[in-house]
Design an enzyme around this catalytic site. Structure first.
Site, PDB file in Angstrom:
ATOM      1  N   ARG A  64       0.804  -1.213   0.000  1.00  0.00           N
ATOM      2  CA  ARG A  64       0.000   0.000   0.000  1.00  0.00           C
ATOM      3  C   ARG A  64       0.843   1.272   0.000  1.00  0.00           C
ATOM      4  O   ARG A  64       0.402   2.323  -0.390  1.00  0.00           O
ATOM      5  CB  ARG A  64      -0.933  -0.015   1.221  1.00  0.00           C
ATOM      6  CG  ARG A  64      -1.978  -1.105   1.088  1.00  0.00           C
ATOM      7  CD  ARG A  64      -2.718  -1.372   2.367  1.00  0.00           C
ATOM      8  NE  ARG A  64      -1.923  -2.125   3.316  1.00  0.00           N
ATOM      9  CZ  ARG A  64      -2.392  -2.692   4.406  1.00  0.00           C
ATOM     10  NH1 ARG A  64      -3.659  -2.575   4.713  1.00  0.00           N
ATOM     11  NH2 ARG A  64      -1.609  -3.366   5.217  1.00  0.00           N
ATOM     12  N   LYS A 176       1.416 -19.150   6.749  1.00  0.00           N
ATOM     13  CA  LYS A 176       0.585 -19.481   7.878  1.00  0.00           C
ATOM     14  C   LYS A 176       0.219 -18.201   8.620  1.00  0.00           C
ATOM     15  O   LYS A 176       0.963 -17.236   8.468  1.00  0.00           O
ATOM     16  CB  LYS A 176       1.283 -20.471   8.805  1.00  0.00           C
ATOM     17  CG  LYS A 176       2.386 -19.846   9.694  1.00  0.00           C
ATOM     18  CD  LYS A 176       2.885 -20.851  10.679  1.00  0.00           C
ATOM     19  CE  LYS A 176       2.290 -20.662  12.047  1.00  0.00           C
ATOM     20  NZ  LYS A 176       3.006 -19.715  12.906  1.00  0.00           N
ATOM     21  N   ASP A 205       4.826 -24.031   5.389  1.00  0.00           N
ATOM     22  CA  ASP A 205       5.167 -24.262   6.789  1.00  0.00           C
ATOM     23  C   ASP A 205       6.688 -24.233   6.783  1.00  0.00           C
ATOM     24  O   ASP A 205       7.323 -25.157   6.277  1.00  0.00           O
ATOM     25  CB  ASP A 205       4.655 -25.623   7.261  1.00  0.00           C
ATOM     26  CG  ASP A 205       4.948 -25.825   8.738  1.00  0.00           C
ATOM     27  OD1 ASP A 205       6.098 -25.548   9.141  1.00  0.00           O
ATOM     28  OD2 ASP A 205       4.052 -26.241   9.477  1.00  0.00           O
ATOM     29  N   HIS A 206       7.278 -23.181   7.301  1.00  0.00           N
ATOM     30  CA  HIS A 206       8.722 -23.008   7.062  1.00  0.00           C
ATOM     31  C   HIS A 206       9.555 -24.121   7.698  1.00  0.00           C
ATOM     32  O   HIS A 206      10.690 -24.324   7.330  1.00  0.00           O
ATOM     33  CB  HIS A 206       9.192 -21.606   7.470  1.00  0.00           C
ATOM     34  CG  HIS A 206       9.400 -21.413   8.942  1.00  0.00           C
ATOM     35  ND1 HIS A 206       8.390 -21.102   9.806  1.00  0.00           N
ATOM     36  CD2 HIS A 206      10.515 -21.483   9.695  1.00  0.00           C
ATOM     37  CE1 HIS A 206       8.876 -20.989  11.021  1.00  0.00           C
ATOM     38  NE2 HIS A 206      10.170 -21.214  10.993  1.00  0.00           N
ATOM     39  N   LYS A 210      13.417 -26.549   6.505  1.00  0.00           N
ATOM     40  CA  LYS A 210      14.668 -26.719   7.266  1.00  0.00           C
ATOM     41  C   LYS A 210      15.357 -27.995   6.815  1.00  0.00           C
ATOM     42  O   LYS A 210      14.730 -29.050   6.738  1.00  0.00           O
ATOM     43  CB  LYS A 210      14.371 -26.773   8.774  1.00  0.00           C
ATOM     44  CG  LYS A 210      13.873 -25.455   9.348  1.00  0.00           C
ATOM     45  CD  LYS A 210      13.642 -25.570  10.847  1.00  0.00           C
ATOM     46  CE  LYS A 210      12.882 -24.366  11.386  1.00  0.00           C
ATOM     47  NZ  LYS A 210      13.684 -23.252  11.799  1.00  0.00           N
ATOM     48  N   GLU A 244      11.364 -22.389  22.844  1.00  0.00           N
ATOM     49  CA  GLU A 244      11.888 -21.077  22.446  1.00  0.00           C
ATOM     50  C   GLU A 244      12.179 -20.274  23.702  1.00  0.00           C
ATOM     51  O   GLU A 244      11.419 -20.344  24.676  1.00  0.00           O
ATOM     52  CB  GLU A 244      10.855 -20.323  21.620  1.00  0.00           C
ATOM     53  CG  GLU A 244      10.535 -20.980  20.300  1.00  0.00           C
ATOM     54  CD  GLU A 244       9.639 -20.090  19.471  1.00  0.00           C
ATOM     55  OE1 GLU A 244      10.151 -19.395  18.591  1.00  0.00           O
ATOM     56  OE2 GLU A 244       8.422 -20.061  19.743  1.00  0.00           O
ATOM     57  N   ASP A 263      -0.309 -21.571  16.984  1.00  0.00           N
ATOM     58  CA  ASP A 263       0.926 -20.999  16.436  1.00  0.00           C
ATOM     59  C   ASP A 263       1.962 -22.085  16.122  1.00  0.00           C
ATOM     60  O   ASP A 263       2.679 -21.982  15.130  1.00  0.00           O
ATOM     61  CB  ASP A 263       1.506 -20.000  17.450  1.00  0.00           C
ATOM     62  CG  ASP A 263       2.702 -19.243  16.910  1.00  0.00           C
ATOM     63  OD1 ASP A 263       2.642 -18.806  15.749  1.00  0.00           O
ATOM     64  OD2 ASP A 263       3.704 -19.093  17.646  1.00  0.00           O
ATOM     65  N   HIS A 268       3.821 -26.607  12.759  1.00  0.00           N
ATOM     66  CA  HIS A 268       5.207 -27.078  12.842  1.00  0.00           C
ATOM     67  C   HIS A 268       5.316 -28.427  13.565  1.00  0.00           C
ATOM     68  O   HIS A 268       6.007 -29.342  13.117  1.00  0.00           O
ATOM     69  CB  HIS A 268       6.089 -26.060  13.563  1.00  0.00           C
ATOM     70  CG  HIS A 268       6.003 -24.674  12.988  1.00  0.00           C
ATOM     71  ND1 HIS A 268       5.835 -24.447  11.647  1.00  0.00           N
ATOM     72  CD2 HIS A 268       6.069 -23.443  13.565  1.00  0.00           C
ATOM     73  CE1 HIS A 268       5.800 -23.129  11.432  1.00  0.00           C
ATOM     74  NE2 HIS A 268       5.926 -22.516  12.577  1.00  0.00           N
ATOM     75  N   LYS A 366       7.014 -20.672  24.848  1.00  0.00           N
ATOM     76  CA  LYS A 366       7.830 -19.459  24.782  1.00  0.00           C
ATOM     77  C   LYS A 366       8.438 -19.245  26.168  1.00  0.00           C
ATOM     78  O   LYS A 366       7.883 -19.692  27.177  1.00  0.00           O
ATOM     79  CB  LYS A 366       6.955 -18.245  24.452  1.00  0.00           C
ATOM     80  CG  LYS A 366       6.198 -18.379  23.129  1.00  0.00           C
ATOM     81  CD  LYS A 366       6.886 -17.640  22.023  1.00  0.00           C
ATOM     82  CE  LYS A 366       6.118 -17.671  20.735  1.00  0.00           C
ATOM     83  NZ  LYS A 366       6.994 -17.695  19.554  1.00  0.00           N
TER      84      LYS A 366
HETATM   85  C1  BG6 Z   1       6.579 -19.132  13.675  1.00  0.00           C
HETATM   86  C2  BG6 Z   1       5.773 -18.754  14.886  1.00  0.00           C
HETATM   87  O1  BG6 Z   1       5.785 -19.830  12.752  1.00  0.00           O
HETATM   88  O2  BG6 Z   1       7.669 -19.955  14.064  1.00  0.00           O
HETATM   89  C3  BG6 Z   1       6.645 -18.054  15.905  1.00  0.00           C
HETATM   90  O3  BG6 Z   1       4.707 -17.902  14.511  1.00  0.00           O
HETATM   91  C4  BG6 Z   1       7.861 -18.885  16.227  1.00  0.00           C
HETATM   92  O4  BG6 Z   1       5.904 -17.785  17.090  1.00  0.00           O
HETATM   93  C5  BG6 Z   1       8.567 -19.327  14.957  1.00  0.00           C
HETATM   94  O5  BG6 Z   1       8.724 -18.095  17.039  1.00  0.00           O
HETATM   95  C6  BG6 Z   1       9.677 -20.314  15.258  1.00  0.00           C
HETATM   96  O6  BG6 Z   1      10.417 -20.546  14.099  1.00  0.00           O
HETATM   97  P1  BG6 Z   1      11.934 -21.008  14.178  1.00  0.00           P
HETATM   98  O7  BG6 Z   1      12.329 -21.251  12.763  1.00  0.00           O
HETATM   99  O8  BG6 Z   1      12.687 -19.876  14.832  1.00  0.00           O
HETATM  100  O9  BG6 Z   1      11.967 -22.228  15.024  1.00  0.00           O
END
Ligand code: BG6
Length: 515
Positions: A64, A176, A205-206, A210, A244, A263, A268, A366
Site C-alpha cells: 500500500r 501461515k 510451513d517453514h 529446514k 523457544e 501458532d 510445525h 515461549k
Molecule cells: C513461527 C511462529 O511460525 O515460528 C513463531 O509464529 C515462532 O511464534 C517461529 O517463534 C519459530 O520458528 P523457528 O524457525 O525460529 O523455530
C-alpha cells in the site's frame, strides 16, 4: 537397468537431479512488511548468489505504501545487508539482482490497482522475457488472502487451473496461519479456490524447508538399519520438543488469537510428528509423501482424556539470566486477564499397525530456558540385563535424538564399557553434527521453499487435507479447554514450563528429556 529405464522408474520420481527454474516473476503482496524484509528478500538474494535462478527472474513488490522502484530496491538492499546470511551485499551480484526488482502500489482490494499490476506484468513479460509465468506470494495478514486471490482471478492476472500452459503458469504461495480453526481454514480455501486450483496452491510451513527436517526422511529411508526398529516392538516412546527462549516479540495482536496450540502445534509440530511416524512413501513425489503424512494424522484418535493428556500454560513475570522480563499478561497489547496459552504439552497415540500403544509426548513454549527443537526416539531396554551390578541397572536407555536446531545433528545414546579392569558401564553418545561433517552452512528454509515453488515442486508444502485434519485435532482440544474451562498452568520464565507438564509424563513413569 539401462539409463532410460532408470529415468522413467517411478520410484525415482521426486528425486530428479535437475531442478530447473523457468523464467518467471515472483509477485510479493505485502512487500514492505516484516516477512519480506527479514526473510524473503534475503533468501532471494542468496538464491541469486548461488545462481539456480534464470537471468530473466524478476520480483514485483506490491503493497500500500507509495514506493518507487528505486525505493523498493533500497529497502531490499537494507534487508540484505541486515538479515542475509551472505551479507554484506556483493556489488556485482546486487547490480544484476536489483535490475530485476520492481514495485507496484495498490490497496489489496482495489480493482484499479490490479489493472496497473497486470499491465506491469505484461510489460515485464516483453522486456524481461518472463513468459507469463507468475508466482504470487501472499505475505500479508491472512484477512487479505480472499480479496487478493479473487482480484487476481477476476482481473485475468492469474488463470485458475492453468498450472502449465502456452501463455505461462500461475501459482500462489500462502503463509501461515492458514485459518484459525477448521471452519475458517475451509472458508479461506474456498476463497483461494476462486482463483487457483489445489495444485496451484503452495501452503508454507517453514519448518518443512529446514534441512534437518528433510533429513528425517533421509535418515529413516536412506539407511537400512533404522526402519526395522522404527516401530512399537522396539520404540518405548517418542518426545518432540520445540522450545523457544523468546517471548512474543511484539506480536500480541496475532498471538492473543492464536496461542501456542495454533501458532506451533497445528503446523510445525504436526509436521515433525508426521515425518517421524509416517510409512515409507512409494516415491518422493509430492502426493506420495503427503499421502503418508495425512494417514498419520488420521490415525490419531480423538484424545479421550483431554484434561489429563494436555497441559496449557502461560508464563508469568520473572528473572531470566539476571534480567527481569514481563509476564505474558504484561506484554504490550496483551489483555491483563488473557487466557491465551504460551506453552502446550500433549500426550497422543497413533493407532496404526506400526505405533499402537506407543505414546508420543509433544511440548512447546515461549520463554523456556533455551531455543531447541528435538525429536527423540527412546528405545525399549534390552530384554535381559546381563551386566547387573555394573552400573547397567540404572543406565539410560538407547535414545536416537534428531536435533533440528540449533547444533543441528543426530545423536545415538548407547551404553559403553568404562576403561579399566572392572566391568563398569556408562552412557555415551555417537554424534553426527552437520557443521563438522559437511562444513557448509545449510540454506535458510525460505531459500529452499521459494525455489521449490518456482520449480513447481509442492512436496514441502502442506496439502489441504493435511491442514484440515490437523485443524480438527486442534479444534477438539481447544473446544474441550473452553468447555471445561481448563485452567492455565503458570510457569516462571526461563523454566521448562509448568509442573503440570512434568506430571503429565511422570504419571506414565517417564520424564522429559533434559535439553
Ligand atoms: C513461527 C511462529 O511460525 O515460528 C513463531 O509464529 C515462532 O511464534 C517461529 O517463534 C519459530 O520458528 P523457528 O524457525 O525460529 O523455530
Amino acid at each position: 537397468m539401462d539409463t532410460a529405464a532408470l529415468a522413467s522408474n517411478p520410484l525415482r520420481e521426486g528425486l530428479r537431479s535437475t531442478r530447473v527454474v523457468q523464467p518467471c516473476v515472483l509477485v510479493i503482496f505485502g512487500a514492505t512488511g516484516d516477512l519480506t524484509h527479514r526473510k524473503l528478500l534475503p533468501a532471494l538474494y542468496s538464491l541469486a548468489i548461488e545462481q539456480p535462478l534464470p537471468p530473466q527472474f524478476t520480483v514485483v513488490g506490491v503493497a500500500r505504501r507509495p514506493f518507487t522502484d528505486d525505493e523498493f530496491r533500497q529497502q531490499a538492499l537494507d534487508s540484505i545487508n541486515t538479515f542475509s546470511r551472505r551479507r554484506p551485499v556483493n556489488q556485482s551480484v546486487w547490480d544484476t539482482f536489483s535490475k530485476g526488482l520492481f514495485y507496484s502500489q495498490t490497496q489489496f482490494d482495489d480493482p484499479e490497482g490490479y489493472k496497473k499490476l497486470g499491465e506491469l506484468l505484461d510489460r515485464l513479460d516483453q522486456e524481461r522475457g518472463t513468459q507469463g509465468n507468475r508466482i504470487f506470494y501472499l505475505a500479508t495478514p491472512p484477512s487479505f488472502y480472499g480479496d487478493i486471490s479473487g482480484l487476481l482471478s477476476s482481473s485475468g492476472i492469474a488463470r485458475r487451473g492453468v498450472e502449465n500452459g502456452p501463455t505461462g503458469w500461475a501459482r500462489i504461495v500462502v503463509e501461515k496461519p492458514f485459518g484459525h480453526d477448521l471452519a475458517s481454514a475451509r472458508a479461506l480455501n474456498d476463497q483461494l479456490n476462486t482463483g487457483f486450483s489445489e495444485s496451484q496452491i503452495y501452503r508454507i510451513d517453514h519448518y518443512l524447508g529446514k534441512e534437518t527436517v528433510q533429513n528425517i526422511m533421509v535418515l529413516r529411508f536412506g539407511n537400512g538399519i533404522f526402519e526395522p526398529i522404527w516401530n512399537r516392538r522396539y520404540v518405548e516412546h517418542v518426545q518432540i520438543t520445540v522450545a523457544e527462549s523468546i517471548g512474543i516479540e511484539g506480536r500480541a495482536d496475532y498471538y492473543e488469537q492464536a496461542g501456542a496450540i495454533r501458532d506451533m502445534v497445528q503446523n510445525h509440530m504436526m509436521q515433525l510428528l508426521t515425518l517421524t511416524a509416517m510409512e515409507p512413501p512409494v516415491n518422493f513425489g509430492a502426493d506420495a509423501v503427503r499421502d503418508e503424512k495425512v494417514k498419520v494424522l488420521r490415525a490419531i484418535p480423538p484424545l479421550s482424556e483431554i484434561s489429563s493428556d494436555t497441559v496449557r500454560g502461560q508464563y508469568g513475570p520473572g528473572l531470566v539470566g539476571g534480567e527481569s522480563v514481563p509476564g505474558y499478561r504484561q506484554e504490550k497489547g496483551v489483555d491483563p486477564r488473557s487466557q491465551t496459552e504460551t506453552f502446550v504439552a500433549i500426550k497422543l497415540l497413533i493407532e496404526n499397525w506400526r505405533w499402537a500403544g506407543v505414546p508420543f509426548y509433544l511440548r512447546t513454549g515461549k520463554r523456556l530456558p533455551k531455543r531447541v527443537t528435538e525429536i527423540a526416539i527412546e528405545f525399549k531396554r534390552p530384554p535381559y540385563l546381563l551386566f547387573r551390578g555394573s552400573g547397567a541397572d540404572g543406565l539410560a536407555p538407547n535414545v536416537l535424538s534428531m536435533r533440528i536446531q540449533p547444533n543441528e545433528g543426530i545423536s545415538l545414546q548407547v551404553s559403553a564399557k568404562v576403561p579399566g579392569q572392572e566391568m563398569r558401564l556408562r552412557t555415551v553418545n555417537l554424534d553426527f553434527l552437520y557443521g563438522s561433517s559437511f562444513g557448509v552452512e545449510p540454506p535458510e528454509a525460505y531459500e529452499r521453499l521459494l525455489l521449490d515453488a518456482m520449480i513447481g515442486d509442492s512436496t514441502l508444502f502442506t496439502r489441504i487435507d493435511e491442514t484440515e485434519v490437523a485443524w480438527s485435532l486442534v479444534d477438539a482440544i481447544v473446544r474441550d479447554w473452553n468447555e471445561t474451562r481448563t485452567p492455565l498452568a503458570r510457569y516462571e520464565p526461563g523454566t521448562w514450563g509448568p509442573k503440570e507438564a512434568d506430571m503429565l509424563i511422570e504419571r506414565d513413569g517417564r520424564t522429559w528429556r533434559r535439553l
